[in-house]
Design a protein around this motif. Structure first.
Motif, PDB file in Angstrom:
ATOM      1  N   PRO A  94      38.466  47.704  49.379  1.00 21.70           N
ATOM      2  CA  PRO A  94      37.792  47.664  50.562  1.00 21.70           C
ATOM      3  C   PRO A  94      37.788  46.032  51.066  1.00 21.70           C
ATOM      4  CG  PRO A  94      36.557  48.630  49.108  1.00 21.70           C
ATOM      5  CD  PRO A  94      37.501  48.475  48.158  1.00 21.70           C
ATOM      6  N   VAL A  95      38.321  46.391  52.481  1.00 21.66           N
ATOM      7  CA  VAL A  95      38.550  44.690  53.424  1.00 21.66           C
ATOM      8  C   VAL A  95      36.555  44.703  52.799  1.00 21.66           C
ATOM      9  CG1 VAL A  95      38.050  43.883  55.629  1.00 21.66           C
ATOM     10  CG2 VAL A  95      39.764  46.150  55.681  1.00 21.66           C
ATOM     11  N   ASP A  96      35.542  44.882  53.162  1.00 19.39           N
ATOM     12  CA  ASP A  96      34.627  44.117  52.656  1.00 19.39           C
ATOM     13  C   ASP A  96      34.710  43.316  51.790  1.00 19.39           C
ATOM     14  OD1 ASP A  96      33.722  46.408  51.635  1.00 19.39           O
ATOM     15  OD2 ASP A  96      32.284  46.091  51.998  1.00 19.39           O
ATOM     16  N   VAL A  97      35.252  43.445  50.796  1.00 19.48           N
ATOM     17  CA  VAL A  97      35.588  42.882  48.574  1.00 19.48           C
ATOM     18  C   VAL A  97      36.119  41.697  49.507  1.00 19.48           C
ATOM     19  CG1 VAL A  97      36.235  43.115  46.736  1.00 19.48           C
ATOM     20  CG2 VAL A  97      35.042  45.089  48.560  1.00 19.48           C
ATOM     21  N   TRP A  98      36.646  41.642  50.158  1.00 18.07           N
ATOM     22  CA  TRP A  98      37.861  40.012  50.390  1.00 18.07           C
ATOM     23  C   TRP A  98      37.040  38.978  50.438  1.00 18.07           C
ATOM     24  CZ3 TRP A  98      38.685  36.262  54.571  1.00 18.07           C
ATOM     25  CH2 TRP A  98      40.213  35.708  53.548  1.00 18.07           C
ATOM     26  N   PRO A  99      36.267  38.859  51.412  1.00 16.27           N
ATOM     27  CA  PRO A  99      35.294  37.851  51.047  1.00 16.27           C
ATOM     28  C   PRO A  99      34.672  37.659  49.834  1.00 16.27           C
ATOM     29  CG  PRO A  99      34.728  38.712  53.081  1.00 16.27           C
ATOM     30  CD  PRO A  99      35.382  39.895  52.358  1.00 16.27           C
ATOM     31  N   LEU A 100      34.643  38.486  48.769  1.00 14.87           N
ATOM     32  CA  LEU A 100      33.785  38.298  47.461  1.00 14.87           C
ATOM     33  C   LEU A 100      34.952  36.982  46.521  1.00 14.87           C
ATOM     34  CD1 LEU A 100      32.648  41.508  46.688  1.00 14.87           C
ATOM     35  CD2 LEU A 100      30.925  39.534  47.506  1.00 14.87           C
ATOM     36  N   PHE A 101      35.978  36.934  46.875  1.00 22.23           N
ATOM     37  CA  PHE A 101      37.322  36.131  46.573  1.00 22.23           C
ATOM     38  C   PHE A 101      37.294  34.926  47.280  1.00 22.23           C
ATOM     39  CE2 PHE A 101      37.909  40.801  44.575  1.00 22.23           C
ATOM     40  CZ  PHE A 101      37.916  40.663  44.205  1.00 22.23           C
ATOM     41  N   HIS A 102      36.636  34.534  48.144  1.00 25.82           N
ATOM     42  CA  HIS A 102      36.263  33.005  48.345  1.00 25.82           C
ATOM     43  C   HIS A 102      37.247  31.866  47.526  1.00 25.82           C
ATOM     44  CE1 HIS A 102      35.908  34.212  52.268  1.00 25.82           C
ATOM     45  NE2 HIS A 102      36.988  35.045  52.473  1.00 25.82           N
ATOM     46  N   TRP A 103      35.781  32.616  46.006  1.00 25.69           N
ATOM     47  CA  TRP A 103      36.221  31.166  45.180  1.00 25.69           C
ATOM     48  C   TRP A 103      37.458  31.336  44.308  1.00 25.69           C
ATOM     49  CZ3 TRP A 103      36.814  33.503  40.281  1.00 25.69           C
ATOM     50  CH2 TRP A 103      36.411  34.357  39.686  1.00 25.69           C
ATOM     51  N   ARG A 104      37.933  31.916  44.157  1.00 30.31           N
ATOM     52  CA  ARG A 104      38.859  32.183  43.555  1.00 30.31           C
ATOM     53  C   ARG A 104      39.817  32.119  44.208  1.00 30.31           C
ATOM     54  NH1 ARG A 104      40.708  37.956  40.579  1.00 30.31           N
ATOM     55  NH2 ARG A 104      38.909  37.322  39.278  1.00 30.31           N
ATOM     56  N   MET A 105      40.430  32.433  45.514  1.00 33.70           N
ATOM     57  CA  MET A 105      41.529  31.452  46.715  1.00 33.70           C
ATOM     58  C   MET A 105      40.921  29.676  46.498  1.00 33.70           C
ATOM     59  SD  MET A 105      41.004  34.202  49.453  1.00 33.70           S
ATOM     60  CE  MET A 105      40.654  36.686  49.051  1.00 33.70           C
ATOM     61  N   GLN A 106      40.017  29.564  46.256  1.00 37.58           N
ATOM     62  CA  GLN A 106      39.780  27.570  46.327  1.00 37.58           C
ATOM     63  C   GLN A 106      40.167  27.322  44.584  1.00 37.58           C
ATOM     64  OE1 GLN A 106      38.347  26.005  49.293  1.00 37.58           O
ATOM     65  NE2 GLN A 106      39.203  24.844  47.910  1.00 37.58           N
ATOM     66  N   ASN A 107      40.171  28.027  44.311  1.00 41.98           N
ATOM     67  CA  ASN A 107      40.396  28.017  42.965  1.00 41.98           C
ATOM     68  C   ASN A 107      41.924  28.070  42.260  1.00 41.98           C
ATOM     69  OD1 ASN A 107      37.820  27.273  41.328  1.00 41.98           O
ATOM     70  ND2 ASN A 107      38.042  30.011  40.588  1.00 41.98           N
ATOM     71  N   HIS A 108      42.383  28.237  42.788  1.00 44.50           N
ATOM     72  CA  HIS A 108      44.043  28.691  43.569  1.00 44.50           C
ATOM     73  C   HIS A 108      44.401  27.822  43.896  1.00 44.50           C
ATOM     74  CE1 HIS A 108      44.982  32.570  41.094  1.00 44.50           C
ATOM     75  NE2 HIS A 108      44.794  33.503  42.547  1.00 44.50           N
ATOM     76  N   ARG A 109      43.735  27.266  45.278  1.00 45.80           N
ATOM     77  CA  ARG A 109      43.981  25.836  46.243  1.00 45.80           C
ATOM     78  C   ARG A 109      43.899  24.525  44.996  1.00 45.80           C
ATOM     79  NH1 ARG A 109      41.573  27.104  50.067  1.00 45.80           N
ATOM     80  NH2 ARG A 109      42.719  28.913  51.079  1.00 45.80           N
TER      81      ARG A 109
END
Length: 396
Positions: A94-109
Motif C-alpha cells: 500500500p502506498v502509505d507504507v512507502w514512507p515507513l522505509f525512509h530509514w532503509r532508503m537512507q541506510n542504502h544511501r
C-alpha cells in the motif's frame, strides 16, 4: 499473564489473519482486492511465470478466481493504490507504507557513500543523467531509457548500466515505481507519482519499526520475534524493542505455544477460529510459507522451492505449490501453465504422510478452479508422485 495457545489454534489464528476462511459470496473486484492487500500489507513479486506470477496468487488462494486486470489497476495508472519497494523482497505494498522505509532508503544511501568502490560513486554522472531523463520525459522503463540513449549523440550507457543505476536510485528512494508494463517496472521521480502529503511524511526510524512490527503482527495473528521481524526484513533487536512497546501498550499479548520453543505474541485483534476449512494452492512466495522455519513450526511442512536445484536432484519438481486443506498443508503439486496448448499440466503431485483421504478429490476441485481462472481447457496429470494416481482418477 501468559496464555497458552495450542499448536492447532495457532495454525488457525495464523491462517485467519492471512485472510483464509472468509471467501466472498459475490464476484471479486477492486474492493475485495484492496481489502486483502491491506490485510496482507504486501504482495511479493517474482519473475517466475511457469504457472502464474507470484503476486497474483495470494488473492486467488484466499478469494478464488478473479480478473487479474483488477489487481493490475491497483498497481498501475491513476487508480494505483499500491507501489513497490524492497519490503520482504521486492513487493507491492500500500502506498502509505512507502514512507515507513525512509530509514532503509537512507541506510542504502549512507552505505554507498561510505564505500569508496561502490558502483554509485564511480558512476555518479550516469545517476544524474538518469534523474534528468525522468525529469524531462516522465515515467519510463529501463528499456525505453536505453533505447532513447542509443539514438543520442551524448552520453550513452548499455542496458546493464541503465538498469543498475535505476535500481540503485530505487533503493535510495530517489526514483519510485509508476507501475509495470508487461512486468517491466516503470521508473519515475517520487513527485511524478506520489502526493505532496505523502512526500512530506516524516517518520523516525524507531516509529517506523514500531509501525512495521504492528502491521506484521496483525498480518501474522500470532508469532515470534523472528516471524514479526522477517515480514519486512527487520533486524531482531529493533523488532524486539518494538514488540515490547506494543506489548506494554496492550496491542500484543504474550503467549506460549507448545513445541515452538520461543517467546510468542498474539495480536489483540486476531480472530481465534474454532475451525478452518481452507482449500487452496499457495505460491512459493506466499506469506504463509515464505519463512520456511515458520511453515515447519506451524504445519510440520518442510518446504524448499527447487527452481535452483539441478533437475536430476529435484525431489518434488521445478515449481511445486503447497496444498492447503483445512488448517494443514497436506502436500505439494508441480504445475505448468501450457498457455499455447490450453493445458494445465500437473507434472507431479505429492501428499504428506498425514494427508486426509479426500486430498485428491479436494485438490481436483482446486485445480479445476485454477484452470478456469487461467482460461485453460484441460488438466493433464503426469504419473509422478504418490498423489498423482488418485488425482488423475478424480479428474477423469
Amino acid at each position: 499473564m501468559v496464555t497458552t495457545v495450542s499448536p492447532a489454534l495457532a495454525r488457525r489464528i495464523a491462517l485467519a489473519a492471512q485472510g483464509f476462511g472468509a471467501r466472498p459470496g459475490a464476484a471479486v473486484g477492486i474492493r475485495q482486492l484492496t481489502a486483502l492487500v491491506n490485510r496482507l500489507e504486501l504482495l511479493q513479486i517474482d519473475s517466475v511465470n511457469v504457472f502464474e506470477r507470484s503476486h497474483y496468487m495470494p488473492a486467488f488462494s484466499r478469494l478464488g478466481a478473479y480478473d487479474k486486470a483488477q489487481l493490475d489497476r491497483l498497481t498501475t495508472g491513476r487508480e494505483a493504490r499500491l507501489t513497490e519497494y524492497w519490503a520482504h523482497e521486492a513487493s507491492f505494498l500500500p502506498v502509505d507504507v512507502w514512507p515507513l522505509f525512509h530509514w532503509r532508503m537512507q541506510n542504502h544511501r549512507d552505505r554507498s557513500a561510505r564505500t569508496p568502490d561502490d558502483w554509485s560513486n564511480a558512476n555518479r554522472p550516469m545517476l544524474d543523467w538518469l534523474l534528468a531523463e525522468l525529469a524531462a520525459n516522465g515515467p519510463m522503463r529501463a528499456s525505453a531509457i536505453e533505447h532513447d540513449a542509443n539514438k543520442r549523440s551524448g552520453p550513452w550507457w548499455g542496458w546493464s548500466e541503465v538498469k543498475t543505476g535505476l535500481e540503485i536510485l530505487f533503493r535510495w528512494g530517489d526514483v519510485v515505481s509508476a507501475g509495470r508494463i508487461r512486468f517491466e517496472r516503470v521508473y519515475a521521480l517520487p513527485e511524478q507519482v506520489f502526493s505532496p502529503e505523502l512526500l512530506g511524511t516524516e517518520i523516525s526510524e524507531a516509529d517506523a519499526h514500531r509501525e512495521l512490527v504492528r502491521r506484521s503482527a496483525r498480518a501474522h495473528g500470532i508469532g515470534t520475534v523472528k516471524d514479526f521481524a522477517d515480514y519486512f526484513r527487520l533486524k531482531s533487536a529493533p523488532a524486539l524493542s518494538a514488540i515490547l512497546e506494543l506489548e506494554e501498550a496492550g496491542e500484543l499479548l504474550p503467549v506460549e505455544v507448545a513445541g515452538w520453543g520461543a517467546r510468542a505474541w498474539l495480536h489483540r485483534d486476531a480472530r481465534l477460529p474454532r475451525a478452518m476449512d481452507a482449500q487452496a494452492l499457495l505460491s512459493p512466495f506466499d506469506p504463509v510459507v515464505w519463512e520456511r522455519a515458520r511453515a515447519l513450526r506451524l504445519f510440520n511442512f518442510h518446504y524448499r522451492i527447487e527452481i535452483y536445484t539441478p533437475q536430476p536432484k529435484r525431489v518434488f519438481g521445478y515449481y511445486s505449490l503447497p496444498i492447503l486443506l483445512g488448517d494443514m498443508i497436506v502436500g505439494r503439486v508441480d504445475l505448468k501453465n501450457d498457455r499455447q496448448a490450453g493445458v494445465l499440466r500437473v507434472q507431479s503431485a505429492w501428499a504428506e504422510p498425514a494427508a486426509p483421504t479426500d486430498a485428491a478429490g479436494r485438490l481436483a476441485q482446486v485445480l479445476r478452479e485454477a484452470a478456469l481462472w487461467q482460461g485453460l481447457e484441460e488438466i493433464v496429470v503426469a504419473p509422478r508422485g504418490n498423489l498423482a494416481g488418485g488425482l488423475a482418477a478424480e479428474l477423469r
